[in-house]
Design a protein around this motif. Structure first.
Motif, PDB file in Angstrom:
ATOM      1  N   CYS B 149       0.850  -1.186   0.000  1.00 32.98           N
ATOM      2  CA  CYS B 149       0.000   0.000   0.000  1.00 32.98           C
ATOM      3  C   CYS B 149       0.882   1.231   0.000  1.00 32.98           C
ATOM      4  O   CYS B 149       1.811   1.333   0.811  1.00 32.98           O
ATOM      5  CB  CYS B 149      -0.892   0.033   1.236  1.00 32.98           C
ATOM      6  N   GLN B 151       1.008   5.640  -0.730  1.00 35.06           N
ATOM      7  CA  GLN B 151       0.300   6.888  -0.975  1.00 35.06           C
ATOM      8  C   GLN B 151       0.764   7.483  -2.291  1.00 35.06           C
ATOM      9  O   GLN B 151       1.959   7.708  -2.481  1.00 35.06           O
ATOM     10  CB  GLN B 151       0.601   7.866   0.150  1.00 35.06           C
ATOM     11  N   ASN B 179      -3.519   8.901   3.930  1.00 36.64           N
ATOM     12  CA  ASN B 179      -3.000   8.032   4.975  1.00 36.64           C
ATOM     13  C   ASN B 179      -4.121   7.197   5.604  1.00 36.64           C
ATOM     14  O   ASN B 179      -3.940   6.033   5.925  1.00 36.64           O
ATOM     15  CB  ASN B 179      -2.327   8.920   6.033  1.00 36.64           C
ATOM     16  N   GLY B 182      -4.911   4.385   3.428  1.00 39.98           N
ATOM     17  CA  GLY B 182      -3.800   3.443   3.486  1.00 39.98           C
ATOM     18  C   GLY B 182      -3.928   2.543   4.696  1.00 39.98           C
ATOM     19  O   GLY B 182      -3.775   1.322   4.606  1.00 39.98           O
ATOM     20  N   TYR B 194       2.629  -1.695   4.445  1.00 37.34           N
ATOM     21  CA  TYR B 194       2.316  -0.286   4.261  1.00 37.34           C
ATOM     22  C   TYR B 194       3.636   0.448   4.297  1.00 37.34           C
ATOM     23  O   TYR B 194       4.442   0.234   5.204  1.00 37.34           O
ATOM     24  CB  TYR B 194       1.383   0.197   5.365  1.00 37.34           C
TER      25      TYR B 194
END
Lengths: 398, 340
Positions: B149, B151, B179, B182, B194
């Motif tokens: 994941c 951004q 965020n 995420g 992440y």
């Protein structure tokens, strides 16, 4: 010799530009043109000036620099070393993919729901009404997010996923996996025969239709078509030594690998777009059907046609003329709505060119213009194709 | 060809209206308006978030307040604009905000190509990975084939690609916008890993129900000097932003705190402290501010260390050690140029 009752008056007065019907429309048009052009010039001038003030130039060279980022769902080969143009291409194909799938699904669901909405069965018609009113009155973005949340929470994690249908389908919360094809040897022959069979089916169908019109005899077209589709390809396939294989998805490390993957973002977006747009399609279909005079249905019944055949042979073909024009704008809406993809991380054109590329290169003007121009071209193409189809089904003056 | 004129013109129009605000004289604009417009993140524990009263709090937010205090004399005269990784630069470039304080990495292309001026480094960070302990992974080198994941619109996206390419590993990116998204995707196992700046990971982990079930892998794969930034072309405004940040760091070095600042200004014998707090010289006037601008700013938010400890430090949920961000006299990298 003809005589003119009004003597030619060559003296032109300025006030005639406004007062005289002969000149007035020209005057208005010229004024409108000048105003429009000066607005355009002012806007362009303003943009150029402000770009200069910021010290930014205007060029598309950045498209050929390495993109540097990766894209999860892609239809063509792409790595982070490919140029930004390639990333934009991947995005464009993703946009077209989801738009195509959604148009298809929305049409099928929509026609079905639209017909059922008119059912004499009270429960069914009410249920359809609830679906239509519920879905089309909730913002699409929320629906996309909701479906995405459903998909990532309801489906199992890759490590807990049980392959279904003997391994042919794996449903995980990261996407759906189906077997992919592997090619070797004389696979082209098989593909060629398959394509030839499809062409053959079309020829056969038009021949069967002609025959029916001439002699009234009906052939089991569906069965023959199916045979034509499968048998020749199967024969060539085995003769060529089974050159096309299936690769099943298998769990390796963190994820399933092999086969074809449709990621959850794609599935969720497709699902949401289809469900949402189908409600509009259903209403268009209902309007189209209701616009056909009841006399048509009664006449068909009087001839002994069953309700199902009446609908598909008498009512629907006529209502197509009414249905197609609003359908065009509906397809355009689906395509444009697909740009909400970024909400669930589906990398469509807006996500790549209008998102990451724009952000990493800082070329807002160039990216946005390119993006708008691309959507414009896609929309105009869809509308041209649909208009062509509309021409072919509309009532011909005889 | 004629058809193309309209979309081009419309595009130009939108861009033009948004760009026309980007002119010099930011200080005058801010003073006239009476508020400072500051872009922060949409919510990142410790850096910028809204507390239970709806008031913006955090390390990045403190900096905005310090600038507002220095320029307007009121630390609350700030209009905060929450921005995503994607919208932040457009917001700043278009003149929608005066300053961007949103854990933004200082890079060459952002400085030179995007036409921004970075005002210094408020936080030395690096990109890390967070995974669930149950995965049994202890090193980023074991992440081959994982779904990550990430951004979008951040440097992390590019670092991630570089790192996996360099290690000869593959991964599946799942691009998300904020965020919050995420975290949601990571917790739902839509991705295994992440990745973002290590401070951001720590901040996110602090908000998880079972923070102990997640580990941050030891590999830090990039340099991420985070700092505030302004548009190119207004050097006075850039100097103000830069020296408010430096003043906060110098204050920590010299032991000036929010509590003792007034007293220090009155009694300190140290010439640099006196200059900084406006007790001697005409230092503030050079950047168009009052001579006590640093004093007002420090009184409002405290020195660099106070702000750090209040929002990010080991006593908070985010639980970050000073590490690289200690002042240079204590072995860190935070080193402000002299105030003279």
């Amino acid at each position: 010799m003809s005589t003119s009752t009004v003597p030619a008056d060559n003296s032109f007065q300025l006030s005639q530009l406004w007062r005289d019907a002969r000149y007035r429309s020209y005057t208005i048009q010229i004024i409108a043109l000048v105003v429009a052009l000066s607005v355009v010039m002012m806007l362009i001038g303003n943009a150029v000036e402000n770009l200069e003030a910021l010290g930014k130039d205007f060029n598309f060279g950045f498209l050929f620099e390495p993109a540097g980022y990766d894209i999860g769902q892609r239809l063509v080969e792409y790595t982070s070393a490919s140029g930004h143009w390639k990333a934009a291409l991947v995005g464009l194909l993703n946009t077209l993919l989801v738009a195509f799938l959604a148009c298809l699904a929305a049409t099928v669901i929509g026609v079905f729901v639209g017909v059922l909405r008119l059912s004499n069965n009270w429960v069914i018609s009410r249920l359809m009404a609830v679906y239509i009113e519920g879905v089309r009155n909730v913002p699409l973005l929320l629906q996309i997010l909701a479906w995405y949340a459903v998909f990532i929470h309801v489906f199992p994690k890759p490590k807990q996923a049980e392959p279904l249908l003997g391994g042919a389908l794996v449903a995980t919360n990261r996407g759906f996996y189906i077997p992919g094809f592997t090619y070797e040897g004389a696979y082209l022959a098989v593909v060629a025969v398959f394509l030839a069979s499809i062409a053959g089916i079309f020829i056969f169908r038009s021949w069967a239709k002609k025959r029916q019109e001439e002699t009234g005899q009906i052939l089991p077209v569906g069965l023959y078509s199916l045979g034509l589709l499968i048998v020749p390809t199967a024969i060539v396939y085995f003769i060529a030594g089974m050159p096309i294989g299936l690769e099943f998805p298998t769990l390796k490390g963190f994820n399933y690998v092999g086969g074809t993957k449709a990621g959850t973002p794609l599935i969720a977006l497709w699902f949401a777009l289809s469900i949402y747009s189908a409600a509009f399609v259903a209403e268009i279909v209902r309007a189209g059907i209701m616009a056909i005079s009841k006399g048509q249905t009664e006449a068909a019944y009087a001839l002994g046609l069953r309700p199902q055949r009446t609908m598909s042979l008498v009512v629907l073909p006529q209502s197509l003329r009414i249905i197609i024009p609003p359908m065009i704008s509906n397809y355009l809406n689906i395509t444009k709505n697909s740009s909400l993809a970024i909400a669930v991380g589906y990398m469509d054109l807006t996500g790549t060119l209008g998102g990451i590329t724009l952000n990493q290169t800082g070329r807002e003007m160039e990216c946005m213009l390119l993006l708008m121009a691309t959507y414009l071209v896609i929309s105009l193409t869809i509308s041209a194709v649909m208009n062509y189809y509309n021409e072919s089904v509309k009532l011909k003056g005889r | 060809m004629k058809k193309m004129i309209l979309p081009v013109a419309l595009g130009a129009a939108f861009a033009a209206t948004s760009l026309s605000a980007a002119t010099a004289g930011t200080l005058e604009d801010v003073q006239e308006r009476g508020t400072l417009r500051c872009a922060v993140s949409t919510g990142l524990a410790g850096f910028s978030y809204t507390d239970e009263n709806g008031k913006w709090q955090g390390f990045d937010v403190d900096y905005c307040r310090a600038v507002a205090a220095a320029v307007l004399g009121d630390a609350d005269a700030v209009e905060f604009s929450p921005t995503t990784g994607k919208t932040r630069f457009t917001a700043l470039a278009s003149g929608e905000v005066d300053i961007l304080s949103r854990n933004t990495t200082w890079t060459y292309s952002r400085d030179a190509d995007l036409k921004f001026t970075f005002l210094g480094v408020s936080y030395y960070d690096g990109q890390g990975f967070m995974v669930k302990k149950s995965l049994g992974v202890t090193s980023a080198k074991e992440l081959d084939g994982a779904t990550v994941c990430i951004q979008t619109g951040t440097t992390t996206e590019l670092n991630l690609s570089d790192y996996f390419t360099a290690e000869g590993m593959s991964y599946e990116p799942l691009s998300i916008e904020t965020n919050t998204e995420g975290r949601a995707n990571y917790l739902a196992d839509a991705c295994d890993v992440y990745t973002t700046d290590a401070s951001g990971l720590a901040a996110s982990r602090a908000t998880f129900e079972n923070a102990a079930d997640h580990i941050i892998l030891p590999e830090i794969i990039s340099k991420e000097p985070l700092g505030p930034l302004v548009r190119h072309g207004d050097d006075q405004w850039a100097d103000i932003g830069r020296w408010v940040l430096n003043a906060m760091k110098i204050a920590e070095e010299k032991g000036i705190t929010a509590a003792n600042a007034d007293e220090m200004a009155a009694t300190s014998k140290d010439p640099e402290v006196k200059r900084l707090l406006g007790a001697s010289g005409e230092m503030g006037a050079a950047i168009g501010l009052n001579n006590d601008f640093a004093l007002v700013a420090i009184k409002a938010v405290g020195n660099y260390g106070e702000s750090f400890e209040r929002h990010l430090g080991t006593q908070t949920k985010v639980n970050l050690a000073r590490g690289l961000n200690a002042v240079w006299t204590e072995g860190g990298l935070q080193y402000a140029p002299p105030f003279r």
